[in-house]
Design an enzyme around this catalytic site. Structure first.
Site, PDB file in Angstrom:
ATOM      1  CG  ASP A  97      25.959  34.770   7.308  1.00 27.58           C
ATOM      2  OD1 ASP A  97      25.755  33.539   7.402  1.00 27.58           O
ATOM      3  OD2 ASP A  97      26.259  35.342   6.240  1.00 27.58           O
ATOM      4  CD  GLU A  98      22.317  31.051   5.939  1.00 35.05           C
ATOM      5  OE1 GLU A  98      21.239  31.265   5.348  1.00 35.05           O
ATOM      6  OE2 GLU A  98      23.288  30.492   5.393  1.00 35.05           O
TER       7      GLU A  98
END
Length: 358
Positions: free
Chosen positions: A108-109
């Site tokens: 997610d990053e």
């Protein structure tokens, strides 16, 4: 134009993916973890903002989350395949942005490296690209290096952006506790406190030799620089090569006999080995993780005599480590991690403790 590092972090990613699949959950406290059964032993993988309002957060045992959760809370099982698919869509959308270098650091990053005279516009473009492609939202930290960009993201959440550079580092971070720094956990925070170092500014002003004596020549210098917001600034799109594979299990009933522990270690070690063998990479070191009841965790490791592609040798090494466990204590969790040889063409750049060139 200047070189900028942008840190893109998906907002409540796992929970958001679940809500996207089940729109009727929008606005409800959503807690994702384990098999979705709060009576079982498992931890929260993520909680929606609505659930976080009740003090529920990642890493919390589901049973505790259930006690904190309101009556309308929804517990869901972890669906790795769905999150991997959504992550792929997010990264594909970001790679489509003109002139960016993308470095993935998690589901997610990621970091974006870009040359621009308007990094905020690049951040807006990134948010729009992700939203249009997936329906998901993200926050963006803007910095002159990875450390500042990563920390900046927290000031932009949710769905916003924030710029943190050398110009405003101490104004924003100086009086904050060292725990607010990326790479400083509770144990390091306590060790720093024994030296009278409680704030970011105090860490930046600390005596380097004192930190080296406490943490070693590598990490002592790293932590002092971290207090000043100094860190790697190169966004590297070299594919990440795993250093190890691990398998672990939290048992729904504590293991109480040596036979139960041995069976579990055999299965975990074999699975970890198979993950390594699938990459055709030899195992060089084996680690065993144990969590005794009620919640004391220890890890042990040993280097193998030579790299091996033999499953039996890896299992035997894990069992040997298992022989050092306290047989009078019940076991709540076991895990085996197998470290591998690195491919000849792997990136050998030194990295610590964040992913990125030093």
């Amino acid at each position: 134009m200047a070189d900028w590092v942008l840190h893109v972090d998906m907002d409540q990613f796992i929970a958001a993916v679940e809500v996207l699949r089940r729109p009727e959950l929008a606005g409800l406290p959503v807690i994702v973890g384990g098999r979705g059964d709060p009576t079982e032993r498992a931890v929260v993988s993520t909680a929606s903002y609505e659930a976080r309002a009740f003090g529920i957060g990642s890493g919390m045992p589901l049973k505790i989350a259930a006690r904190k959760a309101p009556d309308d809370a929804v517990f869901l099982p972890v669906d790795h395949e769905a999150y991997e698919a959504a992550s792929h869509e997010v990264m594909t959308a970001l790679r489509s942005l003109p002139g960016v270098v993308l470095e993935v650091i998690g589901w997610d990053e990621c970091f974006l490296g870009v040359e621009s005279d308007d990094p905020e516009q690049v951040a807006r473009d990134a948010q729009t690209a992700v939203r249009d492609a997936t329906g998901l939202h993200c926050s963006v930290g803007i910095g002159d290096n990875k450390v500042r960009a990563k920390i900046a993201t927290e000031f932009g959440k949710p769905r916003g952006m924030f710029r943190l550079t050398a110009a405003n580092w101490f104004a924003v971070m100086g009086e904050k506790p060292t725990r607010d720094l990326w790479g400083v956990g509770p144990k390091v925070q306590k060790r720093l406190a024994t030296h009278g170092i409680d704030t970011v500014r105090q860490l930046a002003d600390a005596d380097q030799q004192e930190l080296v004596a406490e943490f070693g020549p590598r990490m002592g210098i790293w932590y002092r620089d971290l207090g000043a917001g100094i860190g790697p600034a190169i966004v590297d799109d070299t594919p990440w090569v795993a250093r190890s594979h691990s398998r672990e299990t939290t048992f729904q009933r504590n293991l109480t006999t040596a036979e139960e522990v041995e069976v579990a270690i055999r299965e975990l070690a074999a699975s970890a080995f198979d993950d390594c063998a699938a990459e055709e990479r030899a195992v060089v070191r084996v680690h065993l993780k144990v969590r005794y009841a009620p919640f004391e965790t220890k890890t042990f490791g040993r280097k193998l005599a030579e790299p091996t592609l033999d499953r039996d040798q890896v299992v035997a090494a894990a069992l040997e480590l298992g022989g050092t466990l306290d047989r009078d204590r019940e076991v709540r969790l076991l895990g085996v991690r197998a470290e591998m040889t690195m491919p000849d063409d792997a990136d050998t750049a030194e990295r610590t403790p964040v992913r990125g060139r030093i």
